[in-house]
Design a protein around this motif. Structure first.
Motif, PDB file in Angstrom:
ATOM      1  N   GLU A  81       0.859  -1.189   0.000  1.00  0.00           N
ATOM      2  CA  GLU A  81       0.000   0.000   0.000  1.00  0.00           C
ATOM      3  C   GLU A  81       0.896   1.241   0.000  1.00  0.00           C
ATOM      4  OE1 GLU A  81      -2.633   0.302   3.339  1.00  0.00           O
ATOM      5  OE2 GLU A  81      -3.221   2.355   2.823  1.00  0.00           O
ATOM      6  N   VAL A  82       0.906   1.961  -1.132  1.00  0.00           N
ATOM      7  CA  VAL A  82       1.782   3.131  -1.251  1.00  0.00           C
ATOM      8  C   VAL A  82       0.970   4.347  -1.691  1.00  0.00           C
ATOM      9  CG1 VAL A  82       3.907   4.049  -2.255  1.00  0.00           C
ATOM     10  CG2 VAL A  82       3.640   1.590  -2.016  1.00  0.00           C
ATOM     11  N   HIS A  83       1.195   5.462  -1.026  1.00  0.00           N
ATOM     12  CA  HIS A  83       0.558   6.731  -1.377  1.00  0.00           C
ATOM     13  C   HIS A  83       1.660   7.693  -1.832  1.00  0.00           C
ATOM     14  CE1 HIS A  83      -3.164   5.563   0.912  1.00  0.00           C
ATOM     15  NE2 HIS A  83      -2.263   4.780   1.494  1.00  0.00           N
ATOM     16  N   PHE A  84       1.342   8.552  -2.796  1.00  0.00           N
ATOM     17  CA  PHE A  84       2.331   9.529  -3.280  1.00  0.00           C
ATOM     18  C   PHE A  84       1.804  10.946  -3.043  1.00  0.00           C
ATOM     19  CE2 PHE A  84       2.848   5.662  -5.754  1.00  0.00           C
ATOM     20  CZ  PHE A  84       4.210   5.457  -5.703  1.00  0.00           C
ATOM     21  N   ARG A  85       2.676  11.830  -2.582  1.00  0.00           N
ATOM     22  CA  ARG A  85       2.298  13.236  -2.436  1.00  0.00           C
ATOM     23  C   ARG A  85       3.483  14.098  -2.884  1.00  0.00           C
ATOM     24  NH1 ARG A  85      -1.645  10.834  -1.789  1.00  0.00           N
ATOM     25  NH2 ARG A  85      -3.292  11.035  -0.215  1.00  0.00           N
ATOM     26  N   ASP A  86       3.154  15.180  -3.592  1.00  0.00           N
ATOM     27  CA  ASP A  86       4.177  16.072  -4.134  1.00  0.00           C
ATOM     28  C   ASP A  86       4.438  17.214  -3.158  1.00  0.00           C
ATOM     29  OD1 ASP A  86       5.733  17.851  -5.545  1.00  0.00           O
ATOM     30  OD2 ASP A  86       4.701  17.480  -7.450  1.00  0.00           O
ATOM     31  N   LEU A  87       5.676  17.345  -2.746  1.00  0.00           N
ATOM     32  CA  LEU A  87       6.017  18.393  -1.778  1.00  0.00           C
ATOM     33  C   LEU A  87       5.906  19.802  -2.370  1.00  0.00           C
ATOM     34  CD1 LEU A  87       8.971  16.855   0.270  1.00  0.00           C
ATOM     35  CD2 LEU A  87       6.669  17.379   1.066  1.00  0.00           C
ATOM     36  N   GLY A  88       5.765  19.875  -3.697  1.00  0.00           N
ATOM     37  CA  GLY A  88       5.505  21.176  -4.315  1.00  0.00           C
ATOM     38  C   GLY A  88       4.071  21.621  -4.063  1.00  0.00           C
ATOM     39  N   GLU A  89       3.229  20.668  -3.698  1.00  0.00           N
ATOM     40  CA  GLU A  89       1.795  20.974  -3.521  1.00  0.00           C
ATOM     41  C   GLU A  89       1.341  20.875  -2.069  1.00  0.00           C
ATOM     42  OE1 GLU A  89      -0.144  18.181  -6.067  1.00  0.00           O
ATOM     43  OE2 GLU A  89       0.730  19.037  -7.880  1.00  0.00           O
ATOM     44  N   VAL A  90       1.978  20.011  -1.305  1.00  0.00           N
ATOM     45  CA  VAL A  90       1.514  19.812   0.084  1.00  0.00           C
ATOM     46  C   VAL A  90       2.677  19.918   1.061  1.00  0.00           C
ATOM     47  CG1 VAL A  90      -0.450  18.302  -0.471  1.00  0.00           C
ATOM     48  CG2 VAL A  90       1.815  17.307  -0.102  1.00  0.00           C
ATOM     49  N   ASP A  91       2.326  20.208   2.278  1.00  0.00           N
ATOM     50  CA  ASP A  91       3.291  20.236   3.367  1.00  0.00           C
ATOM     51  C   ASP A  91       3.544  18.793   3.842  1.00  0.00           C
ATOM     52  OD1 ASP A  91       4.526  21.560   5.830  1.00  0.00           O
ATOM     53  OD2 ASP A  91       2.966  20.303   6.707  1.00  0.00           O
ATOM     54  N   ALA A  92       4.796  18.470   4.187  1.00  0.00           N
ATOM     55  CA  ALA A  92       5.146  17.086   4.537  1.00  0.00           C
ATOM     56  C   ALA A  92       4.306  16.562   5.708  1.00  0.00           C
ATOM     57  CB  ALA A  92       6.639  17.006   4.876  1.00  0.00           C
ATOM     58  N   LEU A  93       4.204  17.342   6.759  1.00  0.00           N
ATOM     59  CA  LEU A  93       3.486  16.868   7.945  1.00  0.00           C
ATOM     60  C   LEU A  93       1.994  16.718   7.681  1.00  0.00           C
ATOM     61  CD1 LEU A  93       3.574  16.047  10.901  1.00  0.00           C
ATOM     62  CD2 LEU A  93       3.404  18.455  11.532  1.00  0.00           C
ATOM     63  N   GLU A  94       1.427  17.697   6.956  1.00  0.00           N
ATOM     64  CA  GLU A  94      -0.003  17.620   6.615  1.00  0.00           C
ATOM     65  C   GLU A  94      -0.285  16.359   5.810  1.00  0.00           C
ATOM     66  OE1 GLU A  94      -1.903  20.907   4.456  1.00  0.00           O
ATOM     67  OE2 GLU A  94      -1.128  22.176   6.086  1.00  0.00           O
ATOM     68  N   ALA A  95       0.583  16.109   4.805  1.00  0.00           N
ATOM     69  CA  ALA A  95       0.399  14.939   3.945  1.00  0.00           C
ATOM     70  C   ALA A  95       0.486  13.655   4.771  1.00  0.00           C
ATOM     71  CB  ALA A  95       1.463  14.931   2.853  1.00  0.00           C
TER      72      ALA A  95
END
Lengths: 291, 104
Positions: A75-89
Protein backbone atom coordinates in the motif's frame (compact mmCIF):
# COMPACT_ATOMS: atom_id res chain seq x y z
CA UNK A 1 -6.93 -0.75 21.14
CA UNK A 2 -3.99 -0.29 23.51
CA UNK A 3 -1.56 2.50 22.81
CA UNK A 4 1.10 0.07 21.61
CA UNK A 5 -1.04 -1.71 19.02
CA UNK A 6 -1.25 -0.93 15.29
CA UNK A 7 1.21 -0.19 12.51
CA UNK A 8 3.00 3.10 11.98
CA UNK A 9 2.94 4.86 8.64
CA UNK A 10 6.38 4.74 7.00
CA UNK A 11 7.33 7.87 5.09
CA UNK A 12 9.85 7.72 2.24
CA UNK A 13 11.58 10.97 1.33
CA UNK A 14 12.23 10.33 -2.33
CA UNK A 15 14.73 12.15 -4.53
CA UNK A 16 15.39 9.51 -7.20
CA UNK A 17 14.53 9.27 -10.90
CA UNK A 18 11.33 11.08 -11.86
CA UNK A 19 11.77 13.72 -9.16
CA UNK A 20 13.76 16.87 -8.43
CA UNK A 21 16.26 17.03 -5.56
CA UNK A 22 15.15 18.83 -2.43
CA UNK A 23 16.89 21.88 -1.12
CA UNK A 24 19.13 20.92 1.87
CA UNK A 25 17.12 22.97 4.35
CA UNK A 26 13.79 21.70 2.99
CA UNK A 27 15.01 18.09 3.35
CA UNK A 28 16.17 18.62 6.93
CA UNK A 29 12.98 20.48 7.93
CA UNK A 30 10.73 17.79 6.44
CA UNK A 31 12.69 15.01 8.15
CA UNK A 32 12.96 16.59 11.57
CA UNK A 33 9.30 17.70 11.59
CA UNK A 34 8.10 14.23 10.66
CA UNK A 35 10.31 12.57 13.29
CA UNK A 36 9.27 15.04 15.96
CA UNK A 37 5.68 14.11 15.23
CA UNK A 38 6.30 10.39 15.58
CA UNK A 39 6.66 9.28 11.94
CA UNK A 40 9.32 6.89 10.65
CA UNK A 41 11.21 8.24 7.65
CA UNK A 42 13.45 6.52 5.12
CA UNK A 43 15.74 8.37 2.81
CA UNK A 44 16.68 5.94 0.02
CA UNK A 45 19.59 6.57 -2.35
CA UNK A 46 20.38 4.62 -5.50
CA UNK A 47 22.60 1.62 -4.84
CA UNK A 48 22.49 1.97 -1.04
CA UNK A 49 20.73 -0.16 1.57
CA UNK A 50 17.80 0.83 3.74
CA UNK A 51 15.39 -1.37 5.67
CA UNK A 52 13.18 -3.13 3.10
CA UNK A 53 9.39 -2.65 2.98
CA UNK A 54 7.72 -4.49 5.82
CA UNK A 55 4.06 -4.40 4.89
CA UNK A 56 3.33 -1.15 6.76
CA UNK A 57 1.44 1.48 4.75
CA UNK A 58 3.86 3.80 2.99
CA UNK A 59 3.83 7.44 1.92
CA UNK A 60 6.31 8.59 -0.73
CA UNK A 61 7.05 12.32 -0.47
CA UNK A 62 9.14 14.30 -2.92
CA UNK A 63 9.13 16.86 -5.66
CA UNK A 64 7.65 14.29 -7.98
CA UNK A 65 7.44 14.70 -11.75
CA UNK A 66 6.01 11.20 -11.99
CA UNK A 67 5.14 8.55 -9.41
CA UNK A 68 8.07 6.14 -8.92
CA UNK A 69 7.50 2.44 -9.53
CA UNK A 70 6.08 0.63 -6.51
CA UNK A 71 5.32 -2.95 -5.49
CA UNK A 72 1.62 -3.52 -6.33
CA UNK A 73 1.33 -5.70 -3.22
CA UNK A 74 2.38 -2.78 -1.03
CA UNK A 75 0.00 0.00 0.00
CA UNK A 76 1.78 3.13 -1.25
CA UNK A 77 0.56 6.73 -1.38
CA UNK A 78 2.33 9.53 -3.28
CA UNK A 79 2.30 13.24 -2.44
CA UNK A 80 4.18 16.07 -4.13
CA UNK A 81 6.02 18.39 -1.78
CA UNK A 82 5.51 21.18 -4.32
CA UNK A 83 1.80 20.97 -3.52
CA UNK A 84 1.51 19.81 0.08
CA UNK A 85 3.29 20.24 3.37
CA UNK A 86 5.15 17.09 4.54
CA UNK A 87 3.49 16.87 7.95
CA UNK A 88 0.00 17.62 6.61
CA UNK A 89 0.40 14.94 3.95
CA UNK A 90 1.64 12.39 6.49
CA UNK A 91 -1.28 13.06 8.83
CA UNK A 92 -3.80 12.85 5.99
CA UNK A 93 -2.41 9.56 4.65
CA UNK A 94 -2.11 8.08 8.14
CA UNK A 95 -5.81 8.70 8.60
CA UNK A 96 -6.70 7.30 5.15
CA UNK A 97 -4.51 4.20 5.62
CA UNK A 98 -5.83 3.50 9.11
CA UNK A 99 -2.30 3.57 10.48
CA UNK A 100 -1.66 4.01 14.17
CA UNK A 101 -2.48 7.39 15.60
CA UNK A 102 0.21 8.65 17.85
CA UNK A 103 -0.66 9.39 21.41
CA UNK A 104 1.26 11.58 23.72
CA UNK A 105 2.87 8.74 25.62
CA UNK A 106 6.42 8.41 26.71
CA UNK A 107 7.43 4.82 25.93
CA UNK A 108 8.43 4.07 29.49
CA UNK A 109 8.75 0.42 30.45
CA UNK A 110 11.38 -1.94 31.84
CA UNK A 111 13.78 -3.71 29.50
CA UNK A 112 15.52 -6.79 30.85
CA UNK A 113 19.24 -7.39 30.34
CA UNK A 114 19.28 -11.18 30.08
CA UNK A 115 23.07 -11.24 30.28
CA UNK A 116 22.57 -10.27 33.94
CA UNK A 117 19.08 -11.52 34.88
CA UNK A 118 19.01 -14.61 37.13
CA UNK A 119 15.23 -15.08 36.87
CA UNK A 120 14.81 -14.44 40.60
CA UNK A 121 11.34 -12.94 40.04
CA UNK A 122 11.80 -10.11 42.54
CA UNK A 123 10.61 -7.62 39.91
CA UNK A 124 7.47 -9.66 39.27
CA UNK A 125 6.76 -9.87 42.99
CA UNK A 126 7.43 -6.18 43.52
CA UNK A 127 5.49 -4.57 40.64
CA UNK A 128 1.92 -3.65 41.54
CA UNK A 129 0.84 -2.99 37.98
CA UNK A 130 1.10 -6.39 36.31
CA UNK A 131 3.91 -5.28 34.01
CA UNK A 132 5.88 -8.51 34.39
CA UNK A 133 4.92 -12.06 33.52
CA UNK A 134 6.49 -15.43 32.85
CA UNK A 135 6.79 -16.94 29.39
CA UNK A 136 6.31 -20.57 28.36
CA UNK A 137 9.95 -21.32 29.30
CA UNK A 138 9.26 -19.99 32.84
CA UNK A 139 11.48 -17.02 32.07
CA UNK A 140 10.63 -13.57 33.41
CA UNK A 141 9.29 -11.31 30.70
CA UNK A 142 7.83 -7.82 30.32
CA UNK A 143 4.32 -8.54 29.14
CA UNK A 144 2.32 -5.33 29.67
CA UNK A 145 4.62 -2.45 28.78
CA UNK A 146 1.85 0.10 28.76
CA UNK A 147 0.81 -0.76 32.32
CA UNK A 148 4.11 0.67 33.55
CA UNK A 149 3.90 3.99 35.37
CA UNK A 150 5.79 6.71 33.54
CA UNK A 151 9.01 7.81 35.24
CA UNK A 152 8.80 5.08 37.90
CA UNK A 153 12.04 3.01 37.93
CA UNK A 154 11.28 1.31 41.26
CA UNK A 155 11.50 -2.30 40.02
CA UNK A 156 15.01 -1.66 38.73
CA UNK A 157 15.97 -0.64 42.26
CA UNK A 158 14.92 -3.98 43.72
CA UNK A 159 16.73 -6.01 41.06
CA UNK A 160 19.76 -7.49 42.83
CA UNK A 161 21.62 -7.95 39.52
CA UNK A 162 21.07 -4.47 38.03
CA UNK A 163 19.42 -6.27 35.12
CA UNK A 164 16.48 -3.92 34.58
CA UNK A 165 16.88 -0.92 32.30
CA UNK A 166 14.69 2.04 31.62
CA UNK A 167 16.35 3.52 28.50
CA UNK A 168 14.69 6.90 29.09
CA UNK A 169 15.87 7.20 32.69
CA UNK A 170 18.31 10.01 33.46
CA UNK A 171 21.10 8.19 35.25
CA UNK A 172 23.20 5.07 34.80
CA UNK A 173 23.21 2.17 34.98
CA UNK A 174 19.40 2.12 34.87
CA UNK A 175 19.50 4.06 31.58
CA UNK A 176 21.58 1.31 29.96
CA UNK A 177 25.01 2.69 30.78
CA UNK A 178 27.71 0.13 31.62
CA UNK A 179 27.18 -1.60 34.99
CA UNK A 180 30.17 -1.06 37.25
CA UNK A 181 31.14 -3.08 40.31
CA UNK A 182 30.11 -0.25 42.64
CA UNK A 183 26.65 -0.25 41.06
CA UNK A 184 26.18 -3.89 41.92
CA UNK A 185 27.36 -3.30 45.44
CA UNK A 186 25.34 -0.17 46.04
CA UNK A 187 22.82 -0.81 48.74
CA UNK A 188 20.02 0.86 46.80
CA UNK A 189 20.50 -1.68 44.06
CA UNK A 190 20.39 -4.67 46.37
CA UNK A 191 17.07 -4.45 48.12
CA UNK A 192 15.98 -7.96 48.97
CA UNK A 193 12.31 -7.66 49.77
CA UNK A 194 12.11 -10.77 51.92
CA UNK A 195 15.15 -9.67 53.95
CA UNK A 196 13.60 -6.27 54.42
CA UNK A 197 10.58 -7.97 55.91
CA UNK A 198 12.60 -10.10 58.27
CA UNK A 199 13.51 -13.20 56.26
CA UNK A 200 10.26 -15.16 56.39
CA UNK A 201 7.93 -13.01 54.31
CA UNK A 202 4.70 -14.87 55.04
CA UNK A 203 5.55 -15.35 58.71
CA UNK A 204 6.21 -11.63 59.01
CA UNK A 205 2.93 -10.78 57.36
CA UNK A 206 1.00 -13.09 59.71
CA UNK A 207 2.71 -11.62 62.78
CA UNK A 208 2.10 -8.12 61.55
CA UNK A 209 -1.55 -8.84 60.92
CA UNK A 210 -2.05 -10.36 64.40
CA UNK A 211 -0.43 -7.34 66.00
CA UNK A 212 -2.44 -4.96 63.87
CA UNK A 213 -5.70 -6.67 64.87
CA UNK A 214 -4.80 -6.40 68.56
CA UNK A 215 -3.81 -2.78 68.19
CA UNK A 216 -6.80 -1.69 66.15
CA UNK A 217 -9.22 -3.42 68.49
CA UNK A 218 -8.02 -1.18 71.32
CA UNK A 219 -7.08 2.00 69.50
CA UNK A 220 -8.63 2.19 66.07
CA UNK A 221 -7.46 5.53 64.78
CA UNK A 222 -7.77 6.20 61.06
CA UNK A 223 -5.89 9.46 61.15
CA UNK A 224 -2.87 7.71 62.70
CA UNK A 225 -3.04 5.01 60.05
CA UNK A 226 -3.19 7.59 57.29
CA UNK A 227 -0.23 9.43 58.77
CA UNK A 228 1.77 6.21 58.89
CA UNK A 229 0.86 5.41 55.29
CA UNK A 230 1.91 8.92 54.24
CA UNK A 231 5.24 8.54 56.04
CA UNK A 232 5.90 5.15 54.41
CA UNK A 233 5.00 6.48 50.96
CA UNK A 234 7.31 9.43 51.49
CA UNK A 235 10.13 7.03 52.29
CA UNK A 236 9.36 4.93 49.19
CA UNK A 237 9.34 8.06 47.04
CA UNK A 238 12.72 9.15 48.36
CA UNK A 239 14.48 5.78 48.40
CA UNK A 240 13.20 4.37 45.12
CA UNK A 241 12.65 7.55 43.10
CA UNK A 242 8.94 6.84 42.68
CA UNK A 243 6.96 9.74 41.19
CA UNK A 244 3.92 11.21 42.96
CA UNK A 245 1.52 10.02 40.23
CA UNK A 246 2.46 6.41 40.96
CA UNK A 247 1.98 6.81 44.68
CA UNK A 248 -1.41 8.37 43.98
CA UNK A 249 -2.45 5.32 41.97
CA UNK A 250 -1.56 2.76 44.62
CA UNK A 251 -4.66 0.81 45.66
CA UNK A 252 -6.60 2.14 48.62
CA UNK A 253 -7.38 0.04 51.71
CA UNK A 254 -10.88 -0.57 50.28
CA UNK A 255 -9.44 -1.73 46.95
CA UNK A 256 -7.14 -4.16 48.73
CA UNK A 257 -10.00 -5.54 50.82
CA UNK A 258 -12.14 -5.94 47.72
CA UNK A 259 -9.35 -7.74 45.84
CA UNK A 260 -8.73 -10.01 48.83
CA UNK A 261 -12.44 -10.85 49.04
CA UNK A 262 -12.53 -11.66 45.32
CA UNK A 263 -9.44 -13.84 45.60
CA UNK A 264 -10.91 -15.65 48.61
CA UNK A 265 -14.23 -16.28 46.84
CA UNK A 266 -12.35 -17.62 43.82
CA UNK A 267 -10.27 -19.90 46.00
CA UNK A 268 -13.34 -21.21 47.84
CA UNK A 269 -15.11 -21.90 44.56
CA UNK A 270 -12.10 -23.82 43.29
CA UNK A 271 -11.85 -25.80 46.50
CA UNK A 272 -15.53 -26.66 46.42
CA UNK A 273 -15.16 -27.90 42.86
CA UNK A 274 -12.11 -30.02 43.64
CA UNK A 275 -13.83 -31.47 46.70
CA UNK A 276 -16.74 -32.84 44.72
CA UNK A 277 -14.30 -34.59 42.44
CA UNK A 278 -11.55 -35.63 44.85
CA UNK A 279 -12.79 -36.27 48.38
CA UNK A 280 -15.09 -35.02 51.08
CA UNK A 281 -12.53 -33.45 53.35
CA UNK A 282 -13.67 -30.14 54.82
CA UNK A 283 -12.38 -26.98 53.17
CA UNK A 284 -9.56 -25.17 55.01
CA UNK A 285 -10.71 -22.54 57.43
CA UNK A 286 -9.31 -19.04 57.87
CA UNK A 287 -7.35 -20.47 60.79
CA UNK A 288 -5.77 -23.11 58.54
CA UNK A 289 -4.67 -20.37 56.15
CA UNK A 290 -3.40 -18.23 58.98
CA UNK A 291 -5.60 -15.27 58.10
CA UNK B 1 26.00 -0.98 5.33
CA UNK B 2 22.70 0.44 6.61
CA UNK B 3 22.26 3.44 8.89
CA UNK B 4 19.53 3.79 11.49
CA UNK B 5 18.94 7.02 13.36
CA UNK B 6 16.71 7.19 16.45
CA UNK B 7 15.20 10.60 17.22
CA UNK B 8 14.18 9.62 20.78
CA UNK B 9 11.14 11.81 20.17
CA UNK B 10 9.22 11.04 23.34
CA UNK B 11 11.86 11.96 25.91
CA UNK B 12 14.47 14.62 26.40
CA UNK B 13 17.34 12.38 27.42
CA UNK B 14 19.40 12.75 24.24
CA UNK B 15 20.79 16.29 23.96
CA UNK B 16 18.68 18.15 21.37
CA UNK B 17 21.67 19.84 19.76
CA UNK B 18 23.44 16.50 19.26
CA UNK B 19 20.36 14.88 17.69
CA UNK B 20 19.78 17.85 15.41
CA UNK B 21 23.40 18.10 14.34
CA UNK B 22 23.68 14.37 13.57
CA UNK B 23 20.44 14.45 11.57
CA UNK B 24 21.57 17.51 9.62
CA UNK B 25 24.90 15.89 8.75
CA UNK B 26 23.07 12.74 7.64
CA UNK B 27 20.70 14.80 5.49
CA UNK B 28 23.58 16.60 3.82
CA UNK B 29 25.66 13.48 3.31
CA UNK B 30 23.98 11.89 0.31
CA UNK B 31 23.87 8.69 2.35
CA UNK B 32 20.73 6.52 2.47
CA UNK B 33 19.33 5.99 5.97
CA UNK B 34 16.30 5.03 8.02
CA UNK B 35 15.19 7.39 10.76
CA UNK B 36 12.74 6.32 13.45
CA UNK B 37 10.91 8.53 15.89
CA UNK B 38 11.61 6.35 18.90
CA UNK B 39 13.19 2.90 19.18
CA UNK B 40 11.58 2.34 22.59
CA UNK B 41 8.14 2.87 21.09
CA UNK B 42 8.93 0.44 18.25
CA UNK B 43 10.24 -2.13 20.69
CA UNK B 44 7.10 -1.91 22.83
CA UNK B 45 5.00 -2.47 19.70
CA UNK B 46 7.29 -5.25 18.46
CA UNK B 47 7.30 -3.35 15.16
CA UNK B 48 8.03 -5.58 12.16
CA UNK B 49 10.43 -2.93 10.85
CA UNK B 50 12.87 -3.85 13.65
CA UNK B 51 13.19 -7.36 12.24
CA UNK B 52 14.05 -5.95 8.83
CA UNK B 53 16.72 -3.80 10.42
CA UNK B 54 18.11 -6.59 12.63
CA UNK B 55 18.26 -9.14 9.82
CA UNK B 56 19.51 -6.85 7.11
CA UNK B 57 23.26 -7.18 7.46
CA UNK B 58 25.80 -4.67 8.71
CA UNK B 59 24.19 -1.71 10.43
CA UNK B 60 25.25 1.43 12.24
CA UNK B 61 22.74 2.70 14.78
CA UNK B 62 22.82 6.24 16.18
CA UNK B 63 20.75 6.09 19.35
CA UNK B 64 21.67 5.80 23.05
CA UNK B 65 23.56 3.30 25.23
CA UNK B 66 24.52 0.12 23.34
CA UNK B 67 23.24 -2.07 26.21
CA UNK B 68 19.82 -0.39 25.99
CA UNK B 69 19.64 -0.72 22.21
CA UNK B 70 20.69 -4.38 22.33
CA UNK B 71 17.96 -5.32 24.81
CA UNK B 72 15.31 -3.14 23.17
CA UNK B 73 15.72 -5.20 19.99
CA UNK B 74 15.71 -8.39 22.05
CA UNK B 75 12.52 -7.29 23.84
CA UNK B 76 10.89 -6.83 20.45
CA UNK B 77 11.69 -10.46 19.62
CA UNK B 78 14.29 -9.46 17.02
CA UNK B 79 17.72 -9.71 18.64
CA UNK B 80 20.56 -7.92 16.89
CA UNK B 81 23.29 -10.12 15.45
CA UNK B 82 26.41 -10.31 17.61
CA UNK B 83 28.58 -9.03 14.78
CA UNK B 84 28.19 -6.29 12.18
CA UNK B 85 26.20 -3.89 14.36
CA UNK B 86 27.77 -0.72 15.65
CA UNK B 87 25.74 1.30 18.18
CA UNK B 88 26.72 4.95 18.58
CA UNK B 89 25.66 6.73 21.74
CA UNK B 90 24.20 10.22 21.20
CA UNK B 91 23.67 10.61 24.96
CA UNK B 92 27.41 10.58 25.60
CA UNK B 93 29.32 11.37 22.42
CA UNK B 94 29.56 14.53 20.34
CA UNK B 95 27.64 14.99 17.09
CA UNK B 96 30.93 15.29 15.26
CA UNK B 97 32.22 11.95 16.54
CA UNK B 98 28.91 10.22 15.85
CA UNK B 99 28.66 11.60 12.31
CA UNK B 100 32.28 10.67 11.61
CA UNK B 101 31.60 7.06 12.65
CA UNK B 102 28.25 6.87 10.86
CA UNK B 103 29.57 8.15 7.57
CA UNK B 104 32.98 6.44 7.65
Amino acid sequence: MSRIEGRNLRVVLYEGPGSRALDGEERFEALSTLLDNGFEVTRPMAGQDVAPADGAPMLVLGRLDEAPAADPEQEVHFRDLGEVDALEAAREVREAAGARKLEAWKPWFPVIDFDRCTNCMQCLTFCLFDVYGVDEKKQITVQNQDNCKTDCPACSRVCPEVAILFPKYGKGPINGDVVREQDVQREAMKVDISTLLGGDLYGSLRTRQREARKRFSTERDESKALLERKRCLGKLKKDLDIPDEVLMTLPSAEDIEERAARAKAKMEKRLARSQTVQDARPAPTERDWGI
Amino acid sequence: MKILYCNCTYAKVVPADVKKDVLRRLCDSGQAFDAVADLCDMSARKDAALRKIAEGGDTKIAACYPRAVKWLFHAAGTPLPSEGVDVLNMREDSAEDIAKELLA
